[in-house]
Design an enzyme around this catalytic site. Structure first.
Site, mmCIF file in Angstrom:
data_model
loop_
_atom_site.group_PDB
_atom_site.id
_atom_site.type_symbol
_atom_site.label_atom_id
_atom_site.label_comp_id
_atom_site.label_asym_id
_atom_site.label_seq_id
_atom_site.Cartn_x
_atom_site.Cartn_y
_atom_site.Cartn_z
ATOM 1 C CG HIS A 50 -0.287 0.184 2.643
ATOM 2 N ND1 HIS A 50 0.312 1.344 3.063
ATOM 3 C CD2 HIS A 50 0.141 -0.830 3.408
ATOM 4 C CE1 HIS A 50 0.905 1.057 4.276
ATOM 5 N NE2 HIS A 50 1.003 -0.130 4.540
ATOM 6 C CG HIS B 219 -0.729 -4.442 4.849
ATOM 7 N ND1 HIS B 219 -1.137 -3.249 5.397
ATOM 8 C CD2 HIS B 219 -1.829 -5.145 4.489
ATOM 9 C CE1 HIS B 219 -2.466 -3.112 5.364
ATOM 10 N NE2 HIS B 219 -2.922 -4.359 4.861
ATOM 11 N N GLY B 220 3.752 -4.240 4.058
ATOM 12 C CA GLY B 220 5.136 -4.612 4.098
ATOM 13 C C GLY B 220 5.271 -5.783 4.813
ATOM 14 N NE ARG C 30 10.584 -0.619 11.869
ATOM 15 C CZ ARG C 30 10.817 0.329 11.187
ATOM 16 N NH1 ARG C 30 11.631 1.550 11.584
ATOM 17 N NH2 ARG C 30 10.444 0.662 9.919
ATOM 18 C CD GLU D 115 2.530 -4.547 8.217
ATOM 19 O OE1 GLU D 115 2.833 -5.777 7.920
ATOM 20 O OE2 GLU D 115 3.024 -3.616 7.460
ATOM 21 N NE ARG D 116 5.128 -7.462 13.354
ATOM 22 C CZ ARG D 116 6.471 -7.140 13.430
ATOM 23 N NH1 ARG D 116 7.051 -6.394 12.831
ATOM 24 N NH2 ARG D 116 7.067 -7.965 14.306
ATOM 25 C CG HIS D 117 -1.736 -7.398 15.943
ATOM 26 N ND1 HIS D 117 -1.418 -6.659 17.275
ATOM 27 C CD2 HIS D 117 -3.079 -7.360 16.110
ATOM 28 C CE1 HIS D 117 -2.283 -5.963 17.828
ATOM 29 N NE2 HIS D 117 -3.594 -6.407 17.162
ATOM 30 N NE ARG E 96 -1.315 0.147 6.944
ATOM 31 C CZ ARG E 96 -1.865 -0.600 8.093
ATOM 32 N NH1 ARG E 96 -3.089 -0.380 8.261
ATOM 33 N NH2 ARG E 96 -0.999 -1.338 8.750
ATOM 34 C CB SER F 54 -0.755 4.603 5.995
ATOM 35 O OG SER F 54 0.224 4.595 7.094
HETATM 36 O O1 LIG Z 1 2.754 -1.351 10.643
HETATM 37 C C1 LIG Z 1 3.525 -0.499 10.799
HETATM 38 O O2 LIG Z 1 4.226 0.353 11.504
HETATM 39 C C2 LIG Z 1 4.174 -0.497 9.095
HETATM 40 O O3 LIG Z 1 3.291 -0.635 8.005
HETATM 41 C C3 LIG Z 1 5.285 -1.546 8.699
HETATM 42 O O4 LIG Z 1 6.117 -1.522 9.972
HETATM 43 P P1 LIG Z 1 7.775 -1.706 9.877
HETATM 44 O O5 LIG Z 1 8.302 -0.925 8.703
HETATM 45 O O6 LIG Z 1 8.303 -1.657 11.119
HETATM 46 O O7 LIG Z 1 7.681 -3.281 9.245
#
Ligand SMILES: O=C(O)[C@H](O)COP(=O)(O)O
Length: 230
Positions: free
Chosen positions: A9, A182-183, A114, A87-89, A60, A12
């Protein structure tokens, strides 16, 4: 051969403010909307026609999908949403400032939270109102499978059943598939597709709003992958 295109995405509002986001449902920023449209223009120039699109249950990613398909004039494409592409929680880190958290706990600890494969963030308390069991969008799910915080390993473990049950059969049937997610749900999928090791995965960063194209053979082995950008 089949084509899979993944788009992280666009930026955001919380990416712009540098806050841990996870499952908090924040909108795209103006820049993020433009990134999503730009992804659509790249796909348009390359002549993509999608058969089916997948996204998460977070706006997003959903809005990124819509802006991307809009630029392609393919708003009509079938769209399937799943919490498994979320996204991961980020657990109890959600809503905290990333820089202030690094100042408090140290850069190394925040980098482990992260990017490491199997280090968990601090978890949300089961009674915390931010816990997904209180969110109506997950009401049909067994609360025992809802996370209070995830590392990339747990994210991958909940993305994969969705891949095997839905996305892989579409690709095997020769459909051209778009995923706006998501990432970290996409990093998990790419780890699987490219066979990246647990030690190698912290080095993978995905840009926002850039289409990642995977060309897959009949067994869904990766033949080629590349980014569509300027
Ligand atoms: O959830 C978040 O904060 C971002 O979308 C991804 O975070 P990250 O760059 O820490 O993986």
């Amino acid at each position: 051969m089949s084509h899979l295109v993944m788009v992280r995405h666009g930026q955001s509002e919380w990416n712009a403010k540098n806050l841990f986001t996870g499952w908090v449902d924040v909108p795209l920023s103006e820049q993020g909307i433009e990134e999503a449209r730009s992804a659509g223009r790249h796909l348009q120039r390359a002549g993509y026609r999608f058969d089916v699109a997948y996204t998460s249950v977070l706006k997003r990613a959903i809005h990124t999908l819509h802006h991307t398909l809009g630029e392609l004039d393919q708003d009509w494409v079938d769209e399937i949403k799943s919490w498994r592409l979320n996204e991961r929680h980020y657990g109890a880190l959600q809503g905290l400032d990333k820089k202030a958290t690094a100042e408090k706990y140290g850069e190394d600890q925040v980098h482990r939270w992260r990017r490491s494969y199997d280090v968990l963030p601090p978890l949300l308390d089961e009674s915390d109102e931010q816990h997904p069991r209180f969110d109506p969008r997950y009401r049909e799910l067994d609360p025992r499978i809802l996370p209070a915080g995830e590392n990339l390993k747990l994210t991958l473990e909940r993305v994969m059943p969705f891949w095997h049950d839905h996305i892989a059969p579409d690709l095997r049937a020769g459909r051209t598939v778009l995923i706006a997610a998501h990432g970290n749900s996409l990093r998990a999928l790419i780890k699987y597709l490219d066979g990246i090791s647990d030690e190698g995965i912290p080095g993978l960063e995905l840009p926002t709003g850039v289409p990642l194209v995977y060309e897959l053979d009949e067994q869904l082995a990766v033949e080629r992958h590349y980014r569509l950008e300027e």
